[in-house]
Design an enzyme around this catalytic site. Structure first.
Site, PDB file in Angstrom:
ATOM      1  N   LYS A   1      -3.002   4.963  -2.429  1.00 18.31           N
ATOM      2  CA  LYS A   1      -3.938   5.756  -1.651  1.00 18.31           C
ATOM      3  C   LYS A   1      -4.365   6.941  -2.510  1.00 18.31           C
ATOM      4  O   LYS A   1      -3.507   7.572  -3.160  1.00 18.31           O
ATOM      5  CB  LYS A   1      -3.254   6.254  -0.371  1.00 18.31           C
ATOM      6  CG  LYS A   1      -2.974   5.140   0.630  1.00 18.31           C
ATOM      7  CD  LYS A   1      -4.268   4.633   1.229  1.00 18.31           C
ATOM      8  CE  LYS A   1      -4.023   3.740   2.428  1.00 18.31           C
ATOM      9  NZ  LYS A   1      -5.295   3.267   3.003  1.00 18.31           N
TER      10      LYS A   1
ATOM     11  N   SER B   1       0.853  -1.182   0.000  1.00 20.21           N
ATOM     12  CA  SER B   1       0.000   0.000   0.000  1.00 20.21           C
ATOM     13  C   SER B   1       0.892   1.237   0.000  1.00 20.21           C
ATOM     14  O   SER B   1       1.730   1.396   0.892  1.00 20.21           O
ATOM     15  CB  SER B   1      -0.884  -0.038   1.252  1.00 20.21           C
ATOM     16  OG  SER B   1      -1.617   1.152   1.369  1.00 20.21           O
TER      17      SER B   1
ATOM     18  N   LYS C   1      -1.183  -0.969  -4.397  1.00 19.18           N
ATOM     19  CA  LYS C   1      -2.369  -0.197  -4.003  1.00 19.18           C
ATOM     20  C   LYS C   1      -1.933   1.244  -3.806  1.00 19.18           C
ATOM     21  O   LYS C   1      -0.961   1.512  -3.097  1.00 19.18           O
ATOM     22  CB  LYS C   1      -2.945  -0.786  -2.710  1.00 19.18           C
ATOM     23  CG  LYS C   1      -3.832   0.131  -1.894  1.00 19.18           C
ATOM     24  CD  LYS C   1      -4.580  -0.658  -0.823  1.00 19.18           C
ATOM     25  CE  LYS C   1      -4.760   0.123   0.467  1.00 19.18           C
ATOM     26  NZ  LYS C   1      -5.450  -0.663   1.515  1.00 19.18           N
TER      27      LYS C   1
ATOM     28  N   GLU D   1     -11.241   0.784  -3.116  1.00 17.99           N
ATOM     29  CA  GLU D   1     -11.520   0.467  -1.711  1.00 17.99           C
ATOM     30  C   GLU D   1     -12.118   1.674  -1.007  1.00 17.99           C
ATOM     31  O   GLU D   1     -11.575   2.777  -1.094  1.00 17.99           O
ATOM     32  CB  GLU D   1     -10.192   0.045  -1.065  1.00 17.99           C
ATOM     33  CG  GLU D   1     -10.259  -0.339   0.394  1.00 17.99           C
ATOM     34  CD  GLU D   1      -8.879  -0.774   0.916  1.00 17.99           C
ATOM     35  OE1 GLU D   1      -7.978  -1.042   0.085  1.00 17.99           O
ATOM     36  OE2 GLU D   1      -8.708  -0.832   2.134  1.00 17.99           O
TER      37      GLU D   1
ATOM     38  N   GLY E   1      -4.172  -4.306   6.177  1.00 17.24           N
ATOM     39  CA  GLY E   1      -3.071  -4.071   7.106  1.00 17.24           C
ATOM     40  C   GLY E   1      -3.286  -2.780   7.866  1.00 17.24           C
ATOM     41  O   GLY E   1      -3.977  -1.871   7.393  1.00 17.24           O
TER      42      GLY E   1
ATOM     43  N   ASP F   1      -7.288   3.060  -2.837  1.00 15.37           N
ATOM     44  CA  ASP F   1      -7.995   3.124  -1.549  1.00 15.37           C
ATOM     45  C   ASP F   1      -8.212   4.587  -1.192  1.00 15.37           C
ATOM     46  O   ASP F   1      -7.249   5.345  -1.023  1.00 15.37           O
ATOM     47  CB  ASP F   1      -7.151   2.426  -0.463  1.00 15.37           C
ATOM     48  CG  ASP F   1      -7.858   2.363   0.887  1.00 15.37           C
ATOM     49  OD1 ASP F   1      -9.001   2.849   0.995  1.00 15.37           O
ATOM     50  OD2 ASP F   1      -7.249   1.814   1.831  1.00 15.37           O
TER      51      ASP F   1
ATOM     52  N   ASP G   1     -13.865  -1.538   3.278  1.00 13.32           N
ATOM     53  CA  ASP G   1     -12.940  -1.697   4.402  1.00 13.32           C
ATOM     54  C   ASP G   1     -13.662  -1.157   5.646  1.00 13.32           C
ATOM     55  O   ASP G   1     -14.359  -1.914   6.352  1.00 13.32           O
ATOM     56  CB  ASP G   1     -11.628  -0.937   4.081  1.00 13.32           C
ATOM     57  CG  ASP G   1     -10.630  -0.874   5.220  1.00 13.32           C
ATOM     58  OD1 ASP G   1     -10.930  -1.381   6.311  1.00 13.32           O
ATOM     59  OD2 ASP G   1      -9.518  -0.309   5.045  1.00 13.32           O
TER      60      ASP G   1
HETATM   61  O1  SMG Z   1      -0.310  -2.255   6.850  1.00  9.42           O
HETATM   62  O2  SMG Z   1       0.523  -1.977   4.858  1.00  9.42           O
HETATM   63  C1  SMG Z   1      -0.235  -1.653   5.781  1.00  9.42           C
HETATM   64  C2  SMG Z   1      -1.125  -0.461   5.570  1.00  9.42           C
HETATM   65  C3  SMG Z   1      -2.210  -0.770   4.618  1.00  9.42           C
HETATM   66  O3  SMG Z   1      -3.290   1.020   3.519  1.00  9.42           O
HETATM   67  C4  SMG Z   1      -3.228   0.329   4.515  1.00  9.42           C
HETATM   68  N1  SMG Z   1      -4.055   0.500   5.571  1.00  9.42           N
HETATM   69  O4  SMG Z   1      -7.297   1.787   4.905  1.00  9.42           O
HETATM   70  O5  SMG Z   1      -6.415  -0.038   4.327  1.00  9.42           O
HETATM   71  C5  SMG Z   1      -6.331   1.043   4.903  1.00  9.42           C
HETATM   72  C6  SMG Z   1      -5.072   1.497   5.625  1.00  9.42           C
HETATM   73  C7  SMG Z   1      -5.383   1.814   7.058  1.00  9.42           C
HETATM   74  C8  SMG Z   1      -4.245   2.278   7.854  1.00  9.42           C
HETATM   75  S1  SMG Z   1      -3.695   3.818   7.369  1.00  9.42           S
HETATM   76  C9  SMG Z   1      -2.699   4.447   8.575  1.00  9.42           C
HETATM   77 MG    MG Z   2      -8.434   0.702   3.449  1.00  9.66          MG
END
Ligand code: SMG
Ligand code: MG
Length: 366
Positions: free
Chosen positions: A161, A133, A159, A212, A289, A187, A237
């Site tokens: 953001k 991510s 992925k 997402e 995650g 996401d 999510d």
């Molecule tokens: O653990 O690699 C990881 C982070 C994956 O993008 C990730 N998590 O919305 O899915 C999500 C985010 C939430 C945590 S953001 C601080």
């Molecule tokens: Mg997410």
């Protein structure tokens, strides 16, 4: 299984690079670890709450308070994970806090009988495919360099953001640079509204695996409306906090894929219920995650080995997050992480490293 006492330990884990999402930037992971002590074995778990209530209403200080004030006193004297789950159920919300307690109890229980969490949950794979991510960056060239670096390490899915103002352009740039075969998804962490549907439909041109959580957590009905207006599959999510939510979202057509995070849904037992509901409906799953240390990662990797997990997860290697993890590091091999095979979650914190990063510890006798 008698619970003798429970330790709540706070650790500060600097991230190797800041991680920016539509709701904020993380630079250091403030983690609450739970250690459950029984005469037979000790169990470990990690609470995934962040330091501020921006991803969800939970936050680390609040989770610790919920545990010491309500959840730990409610645990029966003799408890296995199922009994712990039932004892915690009457308390509303606080799913990340409940998940950490229940998981530490489950870990102790499984270590006591020398069974791995993966075997207990019904894992069918000995390694799991991994994605990564990538946070919101300052510029497109910086993003392209970051993607290139992760692909060179072997990650098999990217992925990105996104948020308003950082969506179509970065997706187009990554597609153009790395080609149509790259498994790519985005996401939004709830950054859009249904009024943005025409804009989000512009992402349809890029053949994404999924988008997402485009809309707010409580917008399940609006996600169903959005699903009728875009062709990119919708993955939920934040909206899915239980198997009931999953069933409702599937029935409404609000998602065709679910990101499973055990912390968000109250634990691995509930995560497995979501797995069963989704699998029965042909809804795809992957393991999310929360920037976990090796303690949380070990359990997530076990879950991701269940047969319904059809897509690569955000279960990246330790070095993607931390220079030094508190467990022996999870390493990427050919785009995969190995599923731990030892009893319980199968990994232990390294005592010296753990002591170095500990900011406070509290022992609660039962
Ligand atoms: O653990 O690699 C990881 C982070 C994956 O993008 C990730 N998590 O919305 O899915 C999500 C985010 C939430 C945590 S953001 C601080
Ligand atoms: Mg997410």
């Amino acid at each position: 299984m008698k619970i003798t006492g429970i330790e709540l330990r706070r650790i500060a884990m600097p991230l190797v690079a800041p991680f920016r999402t539509s709701f904020g930037t993380e630079t250091t992971r403030d983690v609450l670890l739970v250690r459950v002590v029984t005469p037979e074995a000790e169990g470990w778990a990690e609470c995934v709450a962040m330091s501020q209530p921006l991803y969800s209403p939970e936050y680390v200080d609040g989770a610790a308070e919920a545990m010491r004030r309500f959840l730990i006193p409610a645990l029966p004297d003799q408890a296995d994970a199922q009994a712990a789950g039932r004892a915690l159920a009457p308390f509303k919300g606080h799913r990340m806090a409940k998940a950490a307690l229940e998981t530490a109890v489950l870990d102790a229980q499984l270590r006591g009988r020398r069974e791995s969490l993966a075997a207990y949950l019904g894992a069918v794979a000995d390694r799991v495919p991994c994605g990564v991510s990538i946070g919101i960056m300052g510029s497109i060239p910086e993003l392209l360099d970051t993607v290139e670096g992760y692909l060179a390490q072997g990650y098999i899915r990217i992925k990105l953001k996104i948020q308003p103002g950082w969506d179509v352009a970065p997706v187009r740039a990554v597609r153009e640079r790395f080609g149509p075969e790259l498994p790519l998804q985005v996401d939004a962490n709830a950054a859009y509204t249904l009024a943005d549907a025409p804009h989000l439909a512009r992402l349809d041109a890029f053949d994404l695996l999924l988008i997402e959580q485009p809309l707010a957590d409580d917008d399940i009905v609006q996600h169903a409306a959005l699903a009728r207006r875009i062709t990119t599959p919708i993955c939920l999510d934040e909206s899915i906090e239980s198997a009931e939510h999953a069933a409702a979202a599937i029935t409404l057509g609000a998602c065709s894929i679910i990101n499973v995070k055990p912390g968000r849904v109250g634990g691995y037992l509930e995560a497995r219920r979501i797995h069963d509901v989704a699998r029965a409906h042909g809804v795809g799953l992957w393991c999310g995650g929360m920037l976990e240390t090796g303690i949380g990662r070990a359990a997530n990797v076990a879950l991701a080995a269940l047969p319904g997990f059809t897509l690569p997860g955000d279960t990246s290697a330790s070095r993607r997050y931390f220079a030094t993890d508190i467990t022996p590091p999870f390493e990427l091999n050919d785009g995969h992480l190995d599923v731990p095979t030892g009893p319980g979650i199968g990994v232990d914190p390294v005592p010296d490293i753990l002591d170095e990063v500990t900011t406070s510890a509290e022992w609660i006798t039962r």
